[in-house]
Every structure is written in structure tokens, then in C-alpha cells.
Design a protein around this motif. Structure first.
Motif, PDB file in Angstrom:
ATOM      1  N   VAL A 188      49.642  -4.474  33.675  1.00  0.00           N
ATOM      2  CA  VAL A 188      48.556  -3.617  34.183  1.00  0.00           C
ATOM      3  C   VAL A 188      48.785  -2.176  33.732  1.00  0.00           C
ATOM      4  O   VAL A 188      47.839  -1.497  33.295  1.00  0.00           O
ATOM      5  N   LYS A 189      50.006  -1.705  33.795  1.00  0.00           N
ATOM      6  CA  LYS A 189      50.307  -0.346  33.337  1.00  0.00           C
ATOM      7  C   LYS A 189      49.959  -0.175  31.860  1.00  0.00           C
ATOM      8  O   LYS A 189      49.509   0.891  31.438  1.00  0.00           O
ATOM      9  N   GLU A 190      50.175  -1.222  31.085  1.00  0.00           N
ATOM     10  CA  GLU A 190      49.885  -1.176  29.645  1.00  0.00           C
ATOM     11  C   GLU A 190      48.427  -1.524  29.341  1.00  0.00           C
ATOM     12  O   GLU A 190      48.031  -1.546  28.182  1.00  0.00           O
ATOM     13  N   GLU A 191      47.654  -1.828  30.380  1.00  0.00           N
ATOM     14  CA  GLU A 191      46.228  -2.170  30.269  1.00  0.00           C
ATOM     15  C   GLU A 191      45.982  -3.291  29.255  1.00  0.00           C
ATOM     16  O   GLU A 191      45.066  -3.235  28.434  1.00  0.00           O
ATOM     17  N   ILE A 192      46.792  -4.336  29.349  1.00  0.00           N
ATOM     18  CA  ILE A 192      46.694  -5.481  28.442  1.00  0.00           C
ATOM     19  C   ILE A 192      45.495  -6.359  28.787  1.00  0.00           C
ATOM     20  O   ILE A 192      44.818  -6.874  27.909  1.00  0.00           O
ATOM     21  N   TYR A 193      45.226  -6.524  30.076  1.00  0.00           N
ATOM     22  CA  TYR A 193      44.157  -7.422  30.527  1.00  0.00           C
ATOM     23  C   TYR A 193      43.070  -6.637  31.239  1.00  0.00           C
ATOM     24  O   TYR A 193      43.342  -5.620  31.876  1.00  0.00           O
ATOM     25  N   GLN A 194      41.863  -7.172  31.160  1.00  0.00           N
ATOM     26  CA  GLN A 194      40.762  -6.603  31.943  1.00  0.00           C
ATOM     27  C   GLN A 194      40.575  -7.366  33.255  1.00  0.00           C
ATOM     28  O   GLN A 194      39.978  -6.853  34.194  1.00  0.00           O
ATOM     29  N   LEU A 195      41.093  -8.600  33.316  1.00  0.00           N
ATOM     30  CA  LEU A 195      41.006  -9.421  34.516  1.00  0.00           C
ATOM     31  C   LEU A 195      42.358 -10.076  34.751  1.00  0.00           C
ATOM     32  O   LEU A 195      42.913 -10.715  33.854  1.00  0.00           O
ATOM     33  N   LEU A 196      42.874  -9.909  35.966  1.00  0.00           N
ATOM     34  CA  LEU A 196      44.131 -10.522  36.372  1.00  0.00           C
ATOM     35  C   LEU A 196      43.844 -11.390  37.589  1.00  0.00           C
ATOM     36  O   LEU A 196      43.363 -10.894  38.607  1.00  0.00           O
ATOM     37  N   ILE A 197      44.139 -12.684  37.471  1.00  0.00           N
ATOM     38  CA  ILE A 197      43.957 -13.623  38.577  1.00  0.00           C
ATOM     39  C   ILE A 197      45.333 -14.103  39.022  1.00  0.00           C
ATOM     40  O   ILE A 197      46.131 -14.561  38.197  1.00  0.00           O
ATOM     41  N   VAL A 198      45.590 -13.999  40.318  1.00  0.00           N
ATOM     42  CA  VAL A 198      46.849 -14.477  40.876  1.00  0.00           C
ATOM     43  C   VAL A 198      46.501 -15.578  41.874  1.00  0.00           C
ATOM     44  O   VAL A 198      46.121 -15.315  43.017  1.00  0.00           O
ATOM     45  N   ASP A 199      46.608 -16.802  41.415  1.00  0.00           N
ATOM     46  CA  ASP A 199      46.280 -17.974  42.210  1.00  0.00           C
ATOM     47  C   ASP A 199      47.391 -18.232  43.224  1.00  0.00           C
ATOM     48  O   ASP A 199      48.574 -18.173  42.888  1.00  0.00           O
TER      49      ASP A 199
END
Length: 175
Positions: A95-106
Motif C-alpha cells: 500500500v505504501k508503494e501504491e502497487i494495487y488499487q484494490l486490496l481484498i483481505v478475505d
């Protein structure tokens, strides 16, 4: 579009993970990079195989090889917590590196409420995602402090389920 909103899919009904996967597919179809991280399960759910084939989606199953939490030995609980905490550190870094636009934690709710993840790192992740990364948590019994931070809250409520009649989970439907 405002970025970095938080979703919680919770409840005792079927469909929390399915809803999150649907959002992952939609986001990938729109060109977004997606990370789907799964806690507390054994990593064999059929949907993971399909998600792994989607170019814009990365899947990380933090495998619970110790069985149901209520049957775990203390050393198993510690090992699972260590795996989950490692995953949390990786998510925070991404997240700090802004790699993803969507993060899902199931199954975040099970990990959080059961003490299988460092709560301060969960709060750090939530804070970091605001403004940068759309965040989805799934699971039963969400903590009030997480609900208060969410922008979307969807509850899946069980009204009737075949399990109540003794029908086990079926591949392609529940597995």
C-alpha cells in the motif's frame, strides 16, 4: 472517483467471499491492479484458481494448515499468527508503494477477532489505504472499531442453508 474507500462484507450468510471476488473481477476488468489475500482458510478454494489466471489479480493464500481455530494447540495459534502478521507487513508495504488499487483481505474479521493478526497493523493498513487503495475486509462478527471506519457495510444474513439439512459443502458452490 474518490479513492481509498473501505468495504466490509460480513454476516452469517453465504456470499461474503463471493462478493469480494466479484469486485476483484470487476476492478481487474477496469484495468485496476488487485491483491486478494486470504486468511484462515486452507488455500484450496476453487475460486482462487480462477483468480490466479486473471492478469491484473495477485492471490496470496495465507494457509491455515492447523484446522479449526477451536481445535488448535497454542503453538499452532502462534504459527498462524506469525504467518498472518508477515502477510500484514507485506500488505502495508504494498500500500505504501501504491502497487494495487484494490486490496481484498478475505476472512480478516476471523483473524482480527480471534487474535490471529496484530490489531495495530490492521488499523495502520486501514489508515494507509484511505485516499490511495480501495480496501475490502470479509468475515463474520466484525469489530465495532472496524465497522466505524468503513464506507460500505454489507451484511449477508443466513435465512436458510442446505447445511441445516445435513448437506455438506459442495465443490463449485461452497468450496
Amino acid at each position: 472517483m474518490e479513492k481509498g474507500l473501505m468495504h466490509i462484507y460480513h454476516g452469517d450468510g453465504k456470499g461474503k467471499t463471493t462478493a469480494a471476488i466479484g469486485l476483484a473481477v470487476r476492478a481487474a476488468g477496469a484495468g485496476m491492479r488487485v491483491s486478494f489475500v486470504q486468511f484462515m482458510k486452507d488455500g484450496t478454494s476453487a475460486e482462487l484458481d480462477v483468480l490466479k489466471k486473471i492478469e491484473k489479480v495477485e492471490v496470496y493464500a495465507i494457509k491455515n494448515t492447523f484446522g479449526f481455530t477451536w481445535n488448535m494447540q497454542d503453538e499452532d495459534r502462534i504459527k498462524l499468527r506469525m504467518r498472518n502478521d508477515r502477510a500484514m507487513r507485506a500488505m502495508i508495504k504494498a500500500v505504501k508503494e501504491e502497487i494495487y488499487q484494490l486490496l481484498i483481505v478475505d476472512e480478516m474479521m476471523s483473524a482480527y477477532q480471534g487474535g490471529f493478526v496484530d490489531k495495530s497493523s490492521v488499523h495502520e493498513l486501514v489508515q494507509l489505504c484511505k485516499g490511495t487503495t480501495e480496501l475490502v475486509f470479509t468475515g463474520r462478527n466484525p469489530a465495532k472499531e472496524l465497522l466505524s471506519k468503513a464506507d460500505y457495510i454489507t451484511e449477508m444474513r443466513n435465512e436458510k442453508h442446505p447445511y441445516e439439512r445435513g448437506i455438506s459443502a459442495r465443490t463449485g458452490i461452497e468450496l
